[in-house]
Design a protein around this motif. Structure first.
Motif, PDB file in Angstrom:
ATOM      1  N   ILE A 130       0.845  -1.193   0.000  1.00 32.18           N
ATOM      2  CA  ILE A 130       0.000   0.000   0.000  1.00 32.18           C
ATOM      3  C   ILE A 130       0.877   1.238   0.000  1.00 32.18           C
ATOM      4  O   ILE A 130       2.026   1.215   0.448  1.00 32.18           O
ATOM      5  N   LYS A 131       0.319   2.334  -0.512  1.00 33.84           N
ATOM      6  CA  LYS A 131       1.031   3.607  -0.460  1.00 33.84           C
ATOM      7  C   LYS A 131       0.870   4.238   0.909  1.00 33.84           C
ATOM      8  O   LYS A 131       1.783   4.885   1.414  1.00 33.84           O
ATOM      9  N   SER A 132      -0.328   4.081   1.496  1.00 36.23           N
ATOM     10  CA  SER A 132      -0.578   4.629   2.820  1.00 36.23           C
ATOM     11  C   SER A 132      -1.689   3.829   3.494  1.00 36.23           C
ATOM     12  O   SER A 132      -2.411   3.061   2.843  1.00 36.23           O
ATOM     13  N   GLU A 133      -1.844   4.019   4.784  1.00 35.96           N
ATOM     14  CA  GLU A 133      -2.860   3.286   5.545  1.00 35.96           C
ATOM     15  C   GLU A 133      -4.273   3.682   5.135  1.00 35.96           C
ATOM     16  O   GLU A 133      -5.236   2.957   5.401  1.00 35.96           O
ATOM     17  N   GLN A 134      -4.403   4.803   4.445  1.00 37.15           N
ATOM     18  CA  GLN A 134      -5.723   5.225   3.972  1.00 37.15           C
ATOM     19  C   GLN A 134      -6.354   4.177   3.069  1.00 37.15           C
ATOM     20  O   GLN A 134      -7.569   3.994   3.059  1.00 37.15           O
ATOM     21  N   GLU A 135      -5.532   3.438   2.314  1.00 37.61           N
ATOM     22  CA  GLU A 135      -6.055   2.410   1.417  1.00 37.61           C
ATOM     23  C   GLU A 135      -6.657   1.253   2.199  1.00 37.61           C
ATOM     24  O   GLU A 135      -7.642   0.636   1.765  1.00 37.61           O
ATOM     25  N   VAL A 136      -6.092   0.931   3.362  1.00 33.97           N
ATOM     26  CA  VAL A 136      -6.656  -0.117   4.219  1.00 33.97           C
ATOM     27  C   VAL A 136      -7.971   0.371   4.835  1.00 33.97           C
ATOM     28  O   VAL A 136      -8.960  -0.364   4.886  1.00 33.97           O
ATOM     29  N   PHE A 137      -7.963   1.607   5.292  1.00 35.49           N
ATOM     30  CA  PHE A 137      -9.189   2.203   5.851  1.00 35.49           C
ATOM     31  C   PHE A 137     -10.312   2.194   4.815  1.00 35.49           C
ATOM     32  O   PHE A 137     -11.453   1.817   5.108  1.00 35.49           O
ATOM     33  N   GLN A 138     -10.005   2.588   3.591  1.00 34.03           N
ATOM     34  CA  GLN A 138     -11.018   2.638   2.539  1.00 34.03           C
ATOM     35  C   GLN A 138     -11.548   1.245   2.223  1.00 34.03           C
ATOM     36  O   GLN A 138     -12.751   1.058   1.992  1.00 34.03           O
ATOM     37  N   ALA A 139     -10.664   0.244   2.196  1.00 33.11           N
ATOM     38  CA  ALA A 139     -11.096  -1.132   1.936  1.00 33.11           C
ATOM     39  C   ALA A 139     -12.063  -1.611   3.014  1.00 33.11           C
ATOM     40  O   ALA A 139     -13.075  -2.264   2.716  1.00 33.11           O
ATOM     41  N   ALA A 140     -11.749  -1.300   4.268  1.00 33.10           N
ATOM     42  CA  ALA A 140     -12.629  -1.694   5.379  1.00 33.10           C
ATOM     43  C   ALA A 140     -14.004  -1.048   5.253  1.00 33.10           C
ATOM     44  O   ALA A 140     -15.038  -1.711   5.435  1.00 33.10           O
ATOM     45  N   VAL A 162      -7.068  -1.696  11.300  1.00 32.72           N
ATOM     46  CA  VAL A 162      -6.682  -0.439  10.653  1.00 32.72           C
ATOM     47  C   VAL A 162      -5.808   0.380  11.599  1.00 32.72           C
ATOM     48  O   VAL A 162      -6.147   0.567  12.766  1.00 32.72           O
ATOM     49  N   ARG A 163      -4.718   0.890  11.108  1.00 34.94           N
ATOM     50  CA  ARG A 163      -3.785   1.666  11.936  1.00 34.94           C
ATOM     51  C   ARG A 163      -4.178   3.140  11.883  1.00 34.94           C
ATOM     52  O   ARG A 163      -3.600   3.940  11.145  1.00 34.94           O
ATOM     53  N   PHE A 164      -5.167   3.478  12.703  1.00 34.33           N
ATOM     54  CA  PHE A 164      -5.764   4.813  12.630  1.00 34.33           C
ATOM     55  C   PHE A 164      -4.804   5.960  12.910  1.00 34.33           C
ATOM     56  O   PHE A 164      -4.966   7.050  12.343  1.00 34.33           O
ATOM     57  N   PRO A 165      -3.783   5.797  13.758  1.00 38.04           N
ATOM     58  CA  PRO A 165      -2.841   6.914  13.938  1.00 38.04           C
ATOM     59  C   PRO A 165      -2.141   7.325  12.642  1.00 38.04           C
ATOM     60  O   PRO A 165      -1.601   8.426  12.551  1.00 38.04           O
ATOM     61  N   LEU A 166      -2.154   6.428  11.625  1.00 38.81           N
ATOM     62  CA  LEU A 166      -1.477   6.717  10.364  1.00 38.81           C
ATOM     63  C   LEU A 166      -2.427   7.156   9.263  1.00 38.81           C
ATOM     64  O   LEU A 166      -1.997   7.431   8.145  1.00 38.81           O
ATOM     65  N   VAL A 167      -3.727   7.210   9.567  1.00 36.51           N
ATOM     66  CA  VAL A 167      -4.711   7.672   8.586  1.00 36.51           C
ATOM     67  C   VAL A 167      -4.930   9.166   8.795  1.00 36.51           C
ATOM     68  O   VAL A 167      -5.250   9.595   9.905  1.00 36.51           O
ATOM     69  N   ALA A 168      -4.745   9.939   7.742  1.00 33.68           N
ATOM     70  CA  ALA A 168      -4.885  11.391   7.862  1.00 33.68           C
ATOM     71  C   ALA A 168      -6.316  11.754   8.261  1.00 33.68           C
ATOM     72  O   ALA A 168      -7.285  11.171   7.757  1.00 33.68           O
ATOM     73  N   GLU A 169      -6.438  12.705   9.166  1.00 38.01           N
ATOM     74  CA  GLU A 169      -7.770  13.146   9.604  1.00 38.01           C
ATOM     75  C   GLU A 169      -8.572  13.706   8.436  1.00 38.01           C
ATOM     76  O   GLU A 169      -9.801  13.578   8.403  1.00 38.01           O
ATOM     77  N   SER A 170      -7.877  14.289   7.461  1.00 40.41           N
ATOM     78  CA  SER A 170      -8.581  14.829   6.292  1.00 40.41           C
ATOM     79  C   SER A 170      -9.231  13.711   5.480  1.00 40.41           C
ATOM     80  O   SER A 170     -10.309  13.895   4.906  1.00 40.41           O
ATOM     81  N   ASP A 171      -8.582  12.530   5.429  1.00 35.94           N
ATOM     82  CA  ASP A 171      -9.164  11.394   4.706  1.00 35.94           C
ATOM     83  C   ASP A 171     -10.399  10.860   5.433  1.00 35.94           C
ATOM     84  O   ASP A 171     -11.392  10.495   4.797  1.00 35.94           O
ATOM     85  N   ILE A 172     -10.338  10.803   6.753  1.00 36.38           N
ATOM     86  CA  ILE A 172     -11.495  10.348   7.532  1.00 36.38           C
ATOM     87  C   ILE A 172     -12.642  11.342   7.389  1.00 36.38           C
ATOM     88  O   ILE A 172     -13.805  10.962   7.195  1.00 36.38           O
ATOM     89  N   LYS A 173     -12.308  12.623   7.456  1.00 36.13           N
ATOM     90  CA  LYS A 173     -13.322  13.662   7.314  1.00 36.13           C
ATOM     91  C   LYS A 173     -13.993  13.600   5.951  1.00 36.13           C
ATOM     92  O   LYS A 173     -15.228  13.712   5.836  1.00 36.13           O
TER      93      LYS A 173
END
Length: 526
Positions: A130-140, A162-173
């Protein structure tokens, strides 16, 4: 069955369940002839039968066939099939394919239809490419939204890997703003709130309930920048007092730390550098006024440099890029002349050959690859000295060997630093005989064929090293002239500063200093 004390040995007719007559006929013929016709239509049936009957050679044949059929749409089905029939080698091959192609696999219907236990197992893997943990978050979240009414109750189990400390808050938002299911949205907010409270309590009371791996990038998401070679001048020194470097430094972009790696075979600056299939190639350059044709290749696994086939011509100030399965060396000084040739390197044959000619003679330009095209940016014409810098931008298609002149930069630049990031090309710093060392930055959009000015760097830099990685633009070193003596200033200072640009916030941030001040170095990421 027939040679032991089983009831079947005395029966005249035995029914073999779960194997069709056609499949059994194929298996029986294989036992007598050693030949069998395996196809997509019968492979799984034959493998299941061979597994039941203990015919290991046939299981191996079918497993190898299925391995060759692996793609993003069927890899999960083959993985589950291999697991059901205890085909460990095929299961391992399918798992490796899933990990290596995870972002694409996670959007397939096969993934969205998986049971929760298997999804959680996949998301937990340290080996996801993966490029970033955001891809794992999105898959979930994609899996949850496939059947939200039923699956929202599984949200805690699905989000735990999911490693939430590594997911940008902007991506979650951004996800929360577009989430179509209010139940999933509320559950996600609750999960994040609980996770933050748990981290806060652990930090306050020095507890270790938060697993350490949740705060570290996965193995293949860890990006390192390699800063290689270059030169520096002692304070007060002149151009002919430069010290050419052979050092190689690795920067951990997550921990923001530098470590020294195995040095180059030859100290050099003003060289070409690129990455191909996880290996770093360095070509040409110079040392003590000697121009190299030597090429080296670095293997990060062994931390060693190896000699490769030499260029056809010694080159300094060249560009080096990788496109598909080939490397291309462009331009540069060839002796006292500006080279107008492009050399192509075949890594399999370890062989260079002349490939094409350049329409414009120039030196100290920047070269970068983006989506199969090679971009040649800025530089200086053959006169050198004052007012020789260029704003010219050209693209080269190595397949058709066609050149195209594109929109020029807003500013003329010799020795610019260039990198691609997020589908754009960034030109950073450089030298202008009118303005001196530049801090200005421009961004090129290939779709619009247009350059846009960005906020300047914190420091003016000629010949900086630039890398685009993790969604950020990293700028390292370069030099600053102590006088307006043109490109070949008699006195200059190599810089040890480092900064990065975030396109999302349009801001610059200073980072830890380089281990050694350096200019005209090479930089890549792995």
């Amino acid at each position: 069955m027939f040679t032991n004390r089983m009831m079947e040995r005395d029966q005249t007719s035995i029914e073999i369940h779960e194997i069709s007559s056609t499949t059994f006929q194929s298996v029986l013929e294989f036992l007598y002839t050693g030949a069998i016709d395996i196809s997509e239509g019968n492979c799984q049936d034959v493998l299941a039968a061979a597994n039941m009957l203990g015919i290991s050679d046939l299981v191996s044949i079918c497993s190898k066939f299925l391995k060759l059929q692996l793609d993003a749409e069927n890899c999960l089905g083959i993985y589950r099939f291999a697991d059901a029939y205890s085909c460990e080698k095929l299961k391992a091959d399918a798992e490796k394919f899933i990990n290596k192609n995870f972002p694409k696999v996670s959007y397939q219907e096969e993934f969205l239809e998986l049971p929760q236990e298997l999804v959680s197992e996949i998301l937990l893997s340290e080996n996801l490419f993966i490029k970033s943990e955001q891809e794992v978050f999105q898959a979930a979240m994609n899996w949850l939204l496939f059947d939200p009414a039923i699956r929202r109750r599984e949200i805690y189990k699905i989000l735990t890997p999911v490693r939430f400390p590594l997911v940008a808050e902007s991506d979650i938002k951004k996800f929360l703003e577009t989430c179509p299911d209010i139940g999933i949205k509320v559950a996600l907010l609750k999960y994040i709130e609980d996770f933050k409270q748990e981290r806060s309590i652990c930090k306050e009371h020095n507890l270790d309930r938060i697993k350490p791996h949740l705060t570290q990038p996965r193995r293949f998401a860890r990006k390192n920048i390699y800063l290689i070679g270059g030169y520096f001048v002692e304070t007060g020194g002149r151009w002919n007092d430069i010290h050419t470097l052979e050092i190689v430094s690795k920067y951990d972009t997550f921990n923001e730390t530098w470590v020294q790696m195995q040095s180059l075979i030859y100290p050099r600056h003003h060289f070409g550098i690129c990455v191909h299939k996880g290996l770093i190639y360095v070509a040409g350059g110079e040392h003590d006024s000697m121009i190299y044709d030597a090429v080296e290749r670095y293997n990060p696994q062994s931390n060693k440099w190896y000699h490769m086939a030499n260029l056809n011509h010694p080159r300094s100030g060249l560009g080096l890029v990788a496109v598909t399965d080939k490397l291309y060396a462009l331009g540069g000084w060839i002796g006292m002349e500006l080279g107008n040739t492009v050399e192509e390197y075949d890594p399999v044959r370890n062989e260079w050959r002349l490939h094409a000619e350049m329409p414009t003679l120039r030196i100290d330009m920047a070269v970068v690859e983006l989506e199969g095209l090679i971009y040649v940016i800025g530089g200086a014409d053959r006169d050198g000295g004052f007012e020789s810098e260029m704003s010219l931008v050209e693209s080269f298609n190595p397949v058709t060997k066609e050149w195209e002149e594109l929109t020029s930069m807003n500013e003329s630049r010799a020795y610019p630093g260039v990198a691609s990031l997020g589908g754009y090309i960034y030109a950073v710093g450089g030298y202008s005989s009118v303005l001196g060392d530049l801090a200005t930055v421009e961004k090129y959009c290939p779709m619009k064929n247009m350059w846009t000015s960005l906020p300047p760097m914190s420091y003016s830099r000629t010949a900086p090293s630039v890398v685009g990685v993790n969604g950020l633009l990293y700028i390292m070193g370069g030099r600053h002239s102590s006088s307006m003596d043109g490109i070949f200033s008699s006195s200059c200072i190599a810089l040890d500063s480092m900064e990065c640009y975030d396109p999302k916030t349009n801001t610059w941030t200073l980072l830890p200093r380089l281990p050694t001040p350096t200019s005209d170095a090479g930089a890549v990421f792995l």
